[in-house]
Motif scaffolding. Structure first.
Motif, PDB file in Angstrom:
ATOM      1  N   ARG A  66       4.921  28.753  -1.069  1.00 33.24           N
ATOM      2  CA  ARG A  66       5.812  29.563  -1.898  1.00 33.24           C
ATOM      3  C   ARG A  66       5.052  30.738  -2.514  1.00 33.24           C
ATOM      4  NH1 ARG A  66      10.813  27.470  -3.140  1.00 33.24           N
ATOM      5  NH2 ARG A  66      10.876  28.491  -5.193  1.00 33.24           N
ATOM      6  N   GLU A  67       3.802  30.515  -2.880  1.00 30.60           N
ATOM      7  CA  GLU A  67       2.985  31.618  -3.410  1.00 30.60           C
ATOM      8  C   GLU A  67       2.740  32.667  -2.326  1.00 30.60           C
ATOM      9  OE1 GLU A  67      -0.551  29.952  -4.982  1.00 30.60           O
ATOM     10  OE2 GLU A  67       0.447  28.961  -6.680  1.00 30.60           O
ATOM     11  N   ALA A  68       2.764  32.204  -1.048  1.00 29.05           N
ATOM     12  CA  ALA A  68       2.564  33.143   0.069  1.00 29.05           C
ATOM     13  C   ALA A  68       3.848  33.893   0.412  1.00 29.05           C
ATOM     14  CB  ALA A  68       2.053  32.382   1.288  1.00 29.05           C
ATOM     15  N   GLY A  69       4.921  33.619  -0.310  1.00 23.79           N
ATOM     16  CA  GLY A  69       6.160  34.360  -0.096  1.00 23.79           C
ATOM     17  C   GLY A  69       7.212  33.630   0.702  1.00 23.79           C
ATOM     18  N   HIS A  70       6.982  32.341   1.057  1.00 24.78           N
ATOM     19  CA  HIS A  70       7.978  31.586   1.819  1.00 24.78           C
ATOM     20  C   HIS A  70       8.841  30.784   0.847  1.00 24.78           C
ATOM     21  CE1 HIS A  70       5.721  32.718   5.339  1.00 24.78           C
ATOM     22  NE2 HIS A  70       4.626  32.084   4.906  1.00 24.78           N
ATOM     23  N   SER A  71      10.047  31.233   0.626  1.00 26.97           N
ATOM     24  CA  SER A  71      10.945  30.583  -0.348  1.00 26.97           C
ATOM     25  C   SER A  71      11.611  29.364   0.276  1.00 26.97           C
ATOM     26  CB  SER A  71      12.000  31.584  -0.845  1.00 26.97           C
ATOM     27  OG  SER A  71      11.381  32.688  -1.460  1.00 26.97           O
ATOM     28  N   ILE A  72      10.833  28.340   0.430  1.00 27.99           N
ATOM     29  CA  ILE A  72      11.346  27.133   1.072  1.00 27.99           C
ATOM     30  C   ILE A  72      11.201  25.951   0.118  1.00 27.99           C
ATOM     31  CG2 ILE A  72      10.793  27.909   3.394  1.00 27.99           C
ATOM     32  CD1 ILE A  72       8.330  25.996   3.211  1.00 27.99           C
ATOM     33  N   GLY A  73      11.969  24.892   0.429  1.00 30.26           N
ATOM     34  CA  GLY A  73      11.871  23.664  -0.342  1.00 30.26           C
ATOM     35  C   GLY A  73      10.977  22.665   0.361  1.00 30.26           C
ATOM     36  N   MET A  74      10.532  21.656  -0.388  1.00 35.70           N
ATOM     37  CA  MET A  74       9.694  20.589   0.159  1.00 35.70           C
ATOM     38  C   MET A  74      10.399  19.255  -0.088  1.00 35.70           C
ATOM     39  SD  MET A  74       6.897  19.622   1.679  1.00 35.70           S
ATOM     40  CE  MET A  74       5.835  21.078   1.598  1.00 35.70           C
ATOM     41  N   ALA A  75      10.660  18.515   0.984  1.00 35.46           N
ATOM     42  CA  ALA A  75      11.310  17.207   0.887  1.00 35.46           C
ATOM     43  C   ALA A  75      10.283  16.111   1.132  1.00 35.46           C
ATOM     44  CB  ALA A  75      12.452  17.096   1.885  1.00 35.46           C
ATOM     45  N   VAL A  76      10.332  15.063   0.299  1.00 35.27           N
ATOM     46  CA  VAL A  76       9.392  13.945   0.394  1.00 35.27           C
ATOM     47  C   VAL A  76      10.173  12.637   0.398  1.00 35.27           C
ATOM     48  CG1 VAL A  76       7.483  12.731  -0.720  1.00 35.27           C
ATOM     49  CG2 VAL A  76       7.584  15.230  -0.787  1.00 35.27           C
ATOM     50  N   ASN A  77       9.853  11.768   1.333  1.00 38.31           N
ATOM     51  CA  ASN A  77      10.495  10.451   1.386  1.00 38.31           C
ATOM     52  C   ASN A  77       9.894   9.532   0.329  1.00 38.31           C
ATOM     53  OD1 ASN A  77      12.293  10.490   3.919  1.00 38.31           O
ATOM     54  ND2 ASN A  77      10.345  11.341   4.649  1.00 38.31           N
ATOM     55  N   VAL A  78      10.759   8.731  -0.291  1.00 32.38           N
ATOM     56  CA  VAL A  78      10.329   7.814  -1.346  1.00 32.38           C
ATOM     57  C   VAL A  78      10.644   6.382  -0.926  1.00 32.38           C
ATOM     58  CG1 VAL A  78      10.640   7.119  -3.752  1.00 32.38           C
ATOM     59  CG2 VAL A  78      10.694   9.547  -3.123  1.00 32.38           C
ATOM     60  N   SER A  79       9.647   5.505  -1.069  1.00 31.88           N
ATOM     61  CA  SER A  79       9.821   4.096  -0.734  1.00 31.88           C
ATOM     62  C   SER A  79      10.469   3.342  -1.896  1.00 31.88           C
ATOM     63  CB  SER A  79       8.453   3.472  -0.421  1.00 31.88           C
ATOM     64  OG  SER A  79       8.510   2.065  -0.487  1.00 31.88           O
ATOM     65  N   GLY A  80      11.144   2.255  -1.557  1.00 25.68           N
ATOM     66  CA  GLY A  80      11.726   1.404  -2.587  1.00 25.68           C
ATOM     67  C   GLY A  80      10.679   0.843  -3.524  1.00 25.68           C
TER      68      GLY A  80
ATOM     69  N   LEU B 292       0.818  -1.216   0.000  1.00 28.50           N
ATOM     70  CA  LEU B 292       0.000   0.000   0.000  1.00 28.50           C
ATOM     71  C   LEU B 292       0.849   1.262   0.000  1.00 28.50           C
ATOM     72  CD1 LEU B 292      -2.709  -1.089   2.609  1.00 28.50           C
ATOM     73  CD2 LEU B 292      -3.027  -0.848   0.142  1.00 28.50           C
ATOM     74  N   ILE B 293       2.156   1.092   0.273  1.00 26.73           N
ATOM     75  CA  ILE B 293       3.038   2.257   0.330  1.00 26.73           C
ATOM     76  C   ILE B 293       3.086   2.983  -1.005  1.00 26.73           C
ATOM     77  CG2 ILE B 293       5.116   0.972  -0.320  1.00 26.73           C
ATOM     78  CD1 ILE B 293       4.887   3.754   2.351  1.00 26.73           C
ATOM     79  N   THR B 294       2.876   2.253  -2.107  1.00 26.37           N
ATOM     80  CA  THR B 294       2.897   2.885  -3.429  1.00 26.37           C
ATOM     81  C   THR B 294       1.745   3.869  -3.572  1.00 26.37           C
ATOM     82  OG1 THR B 294       3.919   0.923  -4.404  1.00 26.37           O
ATOM     83  CG2 THR B 294       2.846   2.458  -5.905  1.00 26.37           C
ATOM     84  N   GLN B 295       0.562   3.431  -3.165  1.00 24.96           N
ATOM     85  CA  GLN B 295      -0.611   4.302  -3.255  1.00 24.96           C
ATOM     86  C   GLN B 295      -0.499   5.455  -2.257  1.00 24.96           C
ATOM     87  OE1 GLN B 295      -4.279   2.179  -2.639  1.00 24.96           O
ATOM     88  NE2 GLN B 295      -5.565   3.954  -3.099  1.00 24.96           N
ATOM     89  N   ALA B 296      -0.065   5.130  -1.024  1.00 21.13           N
ATOM     90  CA  ALA B 296       0.073   6.172  -0.003  1.00 21.13           C
ATOM     91  C   ALA B 296       1.170   7.163  -0.390  1.00 21.13           C
ATOM     92  CB  ALA B 296       0.384   5.536   1.346  1.00 21.13           C
ATOM     93  N   GLY B 297       2.275   6.633  -0.949  1.00 19.90           N
ATOM     94  CA  GLY B 297       3.376   7.510  -1.356  1.00 19.90           C
ATOM     95  C   GLY B 297       2.978   8.467  -2.453  1.00 19.90           C
ATOM     96  N   LYS B 298       2.139   8.010  -3.364  1.00 22.31           N
ATOM     97  CA  LYS B 298       1.653   8.888  -4.430  1.00 22.31           C
ATOM     98  C   LYS B 298       0.828  10.029  -3.831  1.00 22.31           C
ATOM     99  CE  LYS B 298      -1.157   8.886  -8.641  1.00 22.31           C
ATOM    100  NZ  LYS B 298      -2.007   8.079  -9.555  1.00 22.31           N
TER     101      LYS B 298
END
Length: 638
Positions: free
Chosen positions: A454-468, A434-440
């Protein structure tokens, strides 16, 4: 219908004799002449019969149609061919051909009879009737020819005897053909029945007893155990991470591995015990009496030991190291199913405890399995019911302590269980796929939220964990493209975090997919760096932008004098490769100071902020939107 005797019928055969009268008779003709005339006439009859072969066929066909017993066009064609060949054979023999020549002509007849017998398209009684009809039709033609040619009665008698003998021999041969075919068919039927019986009780891939046969043997063992008070045990063996091997390397390699594992396990199982395959990557060993003298644990240890050496597959091009989780159930049960069920439960406990080990069944395990099954059922409904949500843990530039981004982390709010801890459901997401569906979903939601901030003016990045599991197919690249397009997030603002072990599951394919993602403008980070297959060669193989130094290394900074050296090495490796270094799990001020001294680029941890829900994260970003404003030294809580 072919003649097989070695001589033509003689006059004696035709029934000629003297009447014993003493009256004078005309001067006798030389004996040779008396013998030669009928034979000359016989030859003429043979020539006439050969010339009228079509008449013989017509007479045979007419008699067959009168019987109103049809066998089909193909069979009728076969009999018509037999009729023509047999007529030619017997006519040729009458006309003076040698036996060998006649036999050559008639060989086709035996071939056709053999085919009819093999195909079972004509019953023996109908074959016999058609042979008799051929004989009668040929006899009619011989009689008509004898009258037309004015040959002697003796010659006609010889011809009819030859015809009958041909029929007799043909019927004998036909009977032998059909009997031989019946025996062959019976033998083939017996062989197929044995084969079906084997297939019904054995696994087609490995040849091992299947569940049906194993259950039968366990039932027999339980009966013996009750009668003689001897021990009995079942060991449930399940390969660890086999689905990943199948998904990554293909089912052919998976089947090859299962065959190789069978050979390894079979090599350490005693002759008195039994090894079976229950399906998929599940095996079972059943043992009793002497084999259990030292306990089933010793058998389990031998099985685990047998798997330690790497397997060489695909002609030696692929090397795989495989482990297994083993559950042991021992003692009397009401049924074989119960013994295997308890061994299965213990096996699952072995997997939960870390895999590559064995566990002996205890009664309380059944409740734990039941609870886990219920949790899995609830988990399957969580996505559809929108029970998942994200929290965000900030990351900071360690030089000026300004926020650089957030890491999206999945959480589960169950309607009755409340907030379920990640350690309680993420491993289950992995195991069930189910990790594939949840990860999507995580990827889509994180990109959407990142675009909003970012549209609100916060120049930050977004990190996402990826499953094997997500990286196992090219579909993941499409998921990334769709998430970016739908959200409008700048690709450079998205970082995908992938563990080292995930990278090396199928390094070549993973590198290809990450390269495609990198071409979209997305950043790639190696998570838990230093805990897996780290090497300079591996790092250079993948398009990596950042290294996340694992928490275990950070914690050594205060407890271990060698901690400074480890961090220094890892940070310098990143600098040598022009890769950003990020320390995770920073919880103490001393850890932060040491990391800053080593010039580690960025970090995250409870010292700055715990994972925050959307509202708290937004407040945090608003409070620290100005560059140079340090994060609080205390931990913020969601």
């Amino acid at each position: 219908m072919l003649m097989k005797n070695n001589h033509r019928p003689s006059l004696k055969d035709a029934g000629t004799h003297t009447n014993g009268a003493s009256a004078p008779s005309p001067a006798p003709v030389a004996p040779v002449d008396q013998e030669e005339q009928p034979l000359r006439d016989l030859r003429r009859l043979g020539e006439a019969l050969n010339a009228r072969a079509e008449d013989v066929l017509a007479g045979t066909v007419a008699r067959t149609r009168a019987s109103k017993h049809e066998l089909g066009a193909m069979v009728d064609d076969s009999f018509q061919r037999i009729c023509m060949v047999s007529t030619a054979a017997v006519a040729g023999w009458m006309a003076g051909q040698s036996l060998e020549e006649a036999r050559k002509v008639g060989m086709e007849t035996w071939h056709i009879f053999g085919q009819l017998a093999a195909d079972r398209v004509a019953p023996l009684n109908e074959v016999t009737k058609r042979c008799l009809r051929w004989r009668d039709a040929a006899a009619d033609v011989l009689r008509e020819s004898a009258a037309e040619l004015d040959v002697s009665a003796d010659a006609l008698s010889l011809a009819l005897i030859a015809l009958q003998r041909t029929l007799d021999i043909t019927l004998i041969q036909v009977g032998e053909f059909f009997e031989s075919e019946r025996q062959r068919a019976d033998e083939e039927l017996d062989r197929r029945q044995e084969e079906l019986a084997f297939l019904a009780t054995h696994d087609a891939l490995t040849g091992l007893p299947n569940r049906t046969l194993i259950l039968d043997r366990v039932e027999q063992m339980l009966v013996r155990s009750r009668r003689s008070q001897t021990p009995v045990a079942a060991l449930f063996v399940d390969l660890d991470n086999f689905k990943s091997i199948n998904d990554t390397l293909g089912h052919n390699t998976g089947d090859e591995l299962l065959t190789a594992v069978t050979s390894r396990l079979d090599g350490v199982v005693r002759e008195s015990d039994a090894l079976g395959r229950l399906g998929g990557d599940e095996f079972v060993v059943i043992a009793e009496e002497l084999s259990l003298a030292a306990g089933p644990e010793l058998i389990a240890e031998r099985l685990l030991e047998a798997l330690k050496q790497p397997f060489k597959l695909a002609g030696g091009e692929t090397r795989l190291t495989v482990t297994a989780s083993i559950g042991i159930a021992m003692g009397d049960r009401d049924s074989a199913e119960e013994l295997l069920r308890d061994a299965d439960i213990a096996m699952y406990r072995a997997k939960w405890d870390g895999k590559n080990r064995y566990v002996v069944f205890e009664s309380e395990m059944q409740d734990a399995v039941q609870s886990r099954m219920e949790l899995e059922m609830d988990l399957r409904d969580a996505i559809e019911n929108e029970e998942f949500f994200l929290v965000y843990q900030p990351t900071f530039n360690l030089r000026d302590m300004s926020p650089t981004g957030v890491e999206a982390l999945i959480r589960w709010r169950h309607p009755s269980r409340g907030i379920v801890q990640p350690d309680d459901f993420i491993p289950l997401l992995e195991e069930t796929g189910l990790i594939t569906q949840a990860g999507k979903w995580v990827l889509q939601e994180a990109c959407r939220q990142g675009a909003v901030w970012r549209e609100a003016g916060h120049s930050i990045g977004m990190a996402v964990n990826v499953s094997g599991r997500q990286l196992d197919t090219d579909e993941f690249v499409i998921h990334v493209e769709e998430a970016l397009k739908e959200s409008g997030l700048d690709p450079s603002a998205l970082t995908l975090e992938i563990t080292e072990t995930t990278l090396m599951r199928n390094a070549e394919e993973t590198a290809r997919r990450l390269t495609a993602i990198k071409q979209l403008g997305v950043r790639i980070a190696i998570d838990d760096f230093g805990t897996g297959y780290s090497s300079l060669a591996h790092l250079q193989q993948f398009p990596v932008d950042a290294l996340k130094i694992d928490r275990s290394f950070i914690s050594r900074l205060t407890d271990n004098p060698e901690g400074d050296t480890l961090i220094h090495t890892l940070v310098q490796l990143g600098k040598a490769l022009s890769i950003e270094t990020l320390a995770e799990g920073i919880e103490q001020q001393r850890e932060l100071s040491l990391l800053q001294d080593e010039q580690c680029d960025s970090g995250q941890g409870f010292l700055f902020a715990r994972p925050l829900d959307v509202d708290a994260a937004e407040t945090f970003l608003q409070d620290h939107s100005k560059p140079g404003v340090p994060a609080p030294a205390h931990a913020l809580r969601a």
